[in-house]
Design an enzyme around this catalytic site. Structure first.
Site, short mmCIF file in Angstrom:
data_model
loop_
_atom_site.label_atom_id
_atom_site.label_comp_id
_atom_site.label_asym_id
_atom_site.label_seq_id
_atom_site.Cartn_x
_atom_site.Cartn_y
_atom_site.Cartn_z
N ASP A 260 0.86 -1.18 0.00
CA ASP A 260 0.00 0.00 0.00
C ASP A 260 0.91 1.24 0.00
OD1 ASP A 260 0.93 0.21 2.58
OD2 ASP A 260 -1.00 -0.17 3.54
N PHE B 228 -3.15 5.36 4.15
CA PHE B 228 -4.20 4.96 5.08
C PHE B 228 -3.68 4.92 6.52
CE2 PHE B 228 -6.63 1.71 7.37
CZ PHE B 228 -7.93 2.16 7.18
N ASP C 102 -7.66 -7.46 0.01
CA ASP C 102 -6.77 -7.73 1.13
C ASP C 102 -7.54 -7.40 2.38
OD1 ASP C 102 -5.57 -5.20 2.82
OD2 ASP C 102 -6.37 -4.60 0.87
#
Lengths: 375, 375
Positions: free
Chosen positions: B93, B97, B267
């Site tokens: 990623d 986030f 995921d």
């Protein structure tokens, strides 16, 4: 011994011996190291891994299992072997040691010990008869007499009192066991660090028809020399044709020195506990993976190890896992440590067969002393 | 896509598709579930177990890895694949986030985010360019654009601001990636729960030459219907020939319903996190092993499972391990859960090929609803 349990010595080298202790459930190659499976699990290991490393037997703790989940429950579920998915031999201790070290509000009498569970405070009683009953309910292949283990140092009088009580409990344990086919019961030599008491205990137990004899009450805080002295003191008074089990010991060095003095079996939490605290036992000595010097070290712990965990991961990675409190750190390092312990035992067995145990021990010790060069 | 990265769709069933996303490091069969390996480890699992369950790709977290052990360090040690002993594809990623959810004292500007590490308080900056640089240092096969993910519910104005910023960061991310052979970069659709914003984001990203498109900012607290609505809203505006990745989702039910709406990749920490908290995902639904009703239950979790952990241990044993906080509880239940997730995905892929996905989903859901009879 009964026909279903045999101990065959294949070779001697000085006081050391190698052989096989056979049970219907399987053979135990001696000298043997027994990984500790306290609460019906060798912590952070799958049983098939433990087996693949060469362990022929694991240890279960009567004290822990009687409190949780309970011996009657394990029996109803088919016994400890099925419960923990380990079909090979299991040795259980008697509960005596942990009652003294873990339980609360305990009261010792001639009859046994009453105590409060450290888990939920429930009251329990453990006697020689109840200990043997629990071990039978678990289905243990090797059951241990109920004994009282005192911490060292202690007064001679205290050592003597506990030793004599343990002898009386030995008789009651042996009687309560009463010849279960395919199973064995071991007596436990006590007597603190007092040679005359140890000898008296060894002689009395030797007359009691146990399948094997253990040396208890060592590795409880005393220096290694005291432990080795006690082994040397006791060994001539133990039946040579029966297995000799040194309880709760120890470092790889303790193991090798004890094997040279005639010990056949060991158990210890050291490799598993150390693995959960970032410590690796290797042929280069003990390595603390928490140490910052491993931060950028791309080398594996031991590229020649039989254990994938020692070969396939860098020290930098293991350091990272330890620092991050990752479960995989405990899994990999416990694996490394049990592999190393089993490798040391396999090497000792082979060396005894080849009558070069002293050389083997020197080589292994030299590896630890040499350590490693920096990366 | 470059010739080294291809996405081939083998079959459709309604909006659902099955195919293969190919990288030099290996093929990813879609729909795919990616186990989460936050800190370079899928928690409580050996990598060869993860692989054997059918995982073709795992996810690494840029935020965690940049803080500890550091992206430059992992690069110097040979990259993330070698570091964690996972030679197959890895998706990372962007860090966006977790910067928002975990870091302290963060400051968001047009350029990026400055923040304090939750590990040791050190100051870091994450920008689209730095995020792509870190992901390249890790050696990630699928890199994600840097984005800003807002929590739901939020105001439309806030969702719009973050979506537009994410689009500008998408352009910078795509430019910073600049065609690394054999690697891919995905854009991320944002826009909260506002259909018009989601559509604008999807359209803009579709024009930016990403190798795949992700839907981000869902599974952040909204009801399942909102999530499914957003997927249905976005999907017609995503290039059909590129992989569609729904980030951070979800329960097995979320996965199946999303597959039916055209999602190719997922995921989620759910199976691994649940496994560390005594929860098992099975074809009978979710089972809480902490519950006292399992205390004397000798049945395995699922005797027909492909996973040894679901077959070879009784519920009573798993209950005991969970109650005793044993590491093996986490190891066995994580294994069970990842096995079940991969089985559900394999079943979905097969069902799409056979054009019976709706029936498959109904059957699986009926299994959960039916649960089990008491022992």
């Amino acid at each position: 011994m009964t026909d279903d349990v045999t101990f065959t010595i294949h070779a001697h080298d000085g006081a050391a011996r190698t052989g096989v202790l056979s049970f219907p459930r399987g053979d135990i190659r001696t000298p043997a190291f027994m990984p500790v499976g306290t609460a019906a699990t060798v912590k952070a290991m799958y049983t098939d891994q433990v087996r693949a490393l060469g362990a022929d037997v694991v240890l279960g703790n009567t004290y822990h299992l009687m409190l949780r989940p309970g011996a009657e429950r394990i029996a109803a579920l088919g016994g400890l072997h099925k419960f923990m998915n380990w079909p090979h031999p299991i040795l259980t201790d008697s509960g005596g040691f942990q009652v003294m070290s873990l339980s609360k509000l305990r009261k010792l009498t001639e009859n046994g010990v009453t105590f409060q569970s450290h888990v939920d405070g429930a009251r329990f009683e453990l006697t020689p008869e109840r200990s043997m009953e629990i071990q039978a309910l678990l289905g243990s292949d090797i059951q241990m007499q109920f004994d009282e283990c005192v911490k060292l140092p202690c007064s001679d009088a205290e050592a003597e009192r506990a030793m004599r009580l343990s002898l009386r409990w030995a008789e009651r344990s042996r009687k309560a066991f009463f010849g279960k086919k395919g199973h064995a019961v071991f007596g436990i030599v006590q007597g603190g660090a007092v040679p005359s008491l140890r000898i008296e205990s060894a002689k009395a137990l030797s007359d009691m028809d146990f399948h094997g004899l253990a040396i208890g009450g060592l590795a409880v805080g005393e220096p290694q020399e005291v432990m080795l002295d006690m082994i040397e003191t006791v060994m001539p008074h133990l039946p040579a044709h029966k297995p000799h089990y040194l309880m709760g010991v120890g470092t790889p060095d303790d193991l090798l020195k004890s094997i040279m003095r005639g010990v056949d079996m060991f158990d210890c939490v050291m490799p598993t506990r150390a693995g959960r605290h970032g410590l690796a036992y290797t042929r280069f000595g003990r390595i603390n993976l928490r140490n910052a010097r491993h931060t950028d070290d791309g080398r594996p712990l031991d590229e020649l190890s039989t254990c994938p965990a020692a070969r396939d991961y860098s020290r930098a990675y293991l350091h990272h896992l330890v620092k991050s409190n990752e479960i995989l750190a405990m899994m990999l390092l416990t694996w490394v440590n049990l592999a190393y312990y089993q490798d040391v035992m396999a090497g000792a067995r082979q060396a005894i067969v080849e009558h070069r145990l002293a050389d083997y021990v020197s080589e292994v010790q030299a590896g630890w002393a040499r350590g490693e060069t920096a990366p």
